[in-house]
Design an enzyme around this catalytic site. Structure first.
Site: not given
Ligand code: F6P
Length: 345
Positions: A10, A72, A103, A125, A127, A129, A171
């Protein structure tokens, strides 16, 4: 050296700041040359890249998103993926690879480093985390955005005597929820590290109504578990790393609250807004510090390692340690949430 950069997973405000600083120091101090693979690991497999120069990266540290785009892509799961990466790097005479990612992306960086590729990582991230680092760039920006949204929700919830549930990202970690809930003065802050006690949530909201405040603001992390049904996974699809898309707990929780309390309740899902727009000054600075350390790591041959923030110092640890587990909230932060919430039985 001829160095390649890529951004995976992301996107995150501050990615461009890392690219900017690594390229600037690499060219000016070490005489390096750079290319940037497009769309994360996908660009390596497809041999798609752009040159990165002082001119093409000028001013990008101010911008959100990533000029290299992202995806991804799990190289480990693609038959012949590792061989293809080795071939493309050789073909482009790449001496070292800097991968910016969370990660999942770093699990690929580690895998490649273990297969003889000169690769290092930079943690990324919103997040916040990643194990072994005190802060990742992008988190501060996401918290600012979420906090501003929570601030704004107060006035409209107050006008209509409503409860409003604000769903934030993160997450399985509650960093964004904890920070924006406390900073934004939410009456209830719910994090994935703790099971939701719906009766307690309703009691906290009733406390407001019983004490002259006829509205309530709830912040809930997307990864929280509902008392019945667990996490809410939206469409149910999983990404290349096997993660379900988390989305929709805010709406589900709003329904439960309205049913149990009788208070008119709405929900808002902040979603990708939290990853958009320009990085805060803190994230621009942190990103550039990570970028400067990353280019030094390359010249020190620190393959299989990742830059981290320890206190106020940028240093590095093994990628293995960084991806071994996720960094989640602990009792110190539960105490912050509890300490500023109403005291109800
Ligand atoms: O890991 C970052 C994040 O923004 C999370 O908080 C969220 O669950 C996920 O990515 C969303 O991913 P995508 O952009 O693939 O919808």
């Amino acid at each position: 050296m001829r160095i390649a950069l890529l951004t995976g997973g992301g996107d995150c405000p501050g990615l461009n700041a890392v690219i900017y600083a690594a390229v600037k120091k690499g060219i000016n101090h070490y005489g390096d040359e750079f290319i940037g693979f497009l769309n994360g690991w996908r660009g390596v497999l497809d041999n798609q890249f752009i040159p990165l120069t002082l001119e093409s990266t000028d001013g990008i540290q101010l911008r959100g998103g990533t000029i290299l785009h992202s995806s991804r892509t799990n190289v480990k799961k693609i038959p012949g993926g590792i061989e293809k990466v080795q071939e493309v790097l050789k073909q482009n005479k790449i001496d070292a690879l800097i991968a910016l990612g969370g990660d999942d992306t770093q699990s690929v960086t580690l895998f490649l480093a273990e297969h003889g590729i000169n690769a290092i990582g930079v943690p990324k991230t919103i997040d916040n985390d990643i194990n072994g680092t005190d802060a990742t760039f992008g988190f501060d920006t996401a918290v600012m955005i979420a906090t501003e949204a929570v601030d704004r929700i107060h006035t409209t919830a107050d006008s209509h005597n409503r409860v409003v549930v604000v769903e934030v990202m993160g997450r399985d970690a509650g960093w964004i929820a904890m920070a924006s809930g406390v900073a934004g003065g939410a009456h209830v802050t719910l994090v994935p590290e703790k099971p939701i006690d719906i009766d307690h949530v309703c009691a906290l909201l009733k406390y407001n109504y019983d004490h002259g405040k006829h509205y309530g603001v709830v912040v809930v992390a997307e990864g929280c578990h509902l008392p019945e049904g667990g996490q809410v996974t939206g469409s149910g699809e999983v990404d290349a790393f096997g993660h379900a898309r988390l989305s929709g707990i805010g709406e589900a929780l709003a329904g439960l609250i309205e049913k149990k309390t009788g208070f008119e309740t709405r929900s808002v899902n902040l979603g990708h807004t939290q990853r958009g727009g320009v990085p805060t000054a803190y994230d621009r600075l942190l990103g550039q510090r990570y970028g400067l350390h990353a280019i030094d790591m390359v010249h020190q041959g620190k393959w299989g390692r990742i830059a981290v923030l320890h206190g106020t110092d940028i240093t590095d640890i093994t990628i293995k340690e960084a991806i071994a587990t996720n960094r989640r909230l602990d009792q110190r932060f539960f105490d912050v949430i509890d300490g500023v919430q109403a005291k109800v039985k």
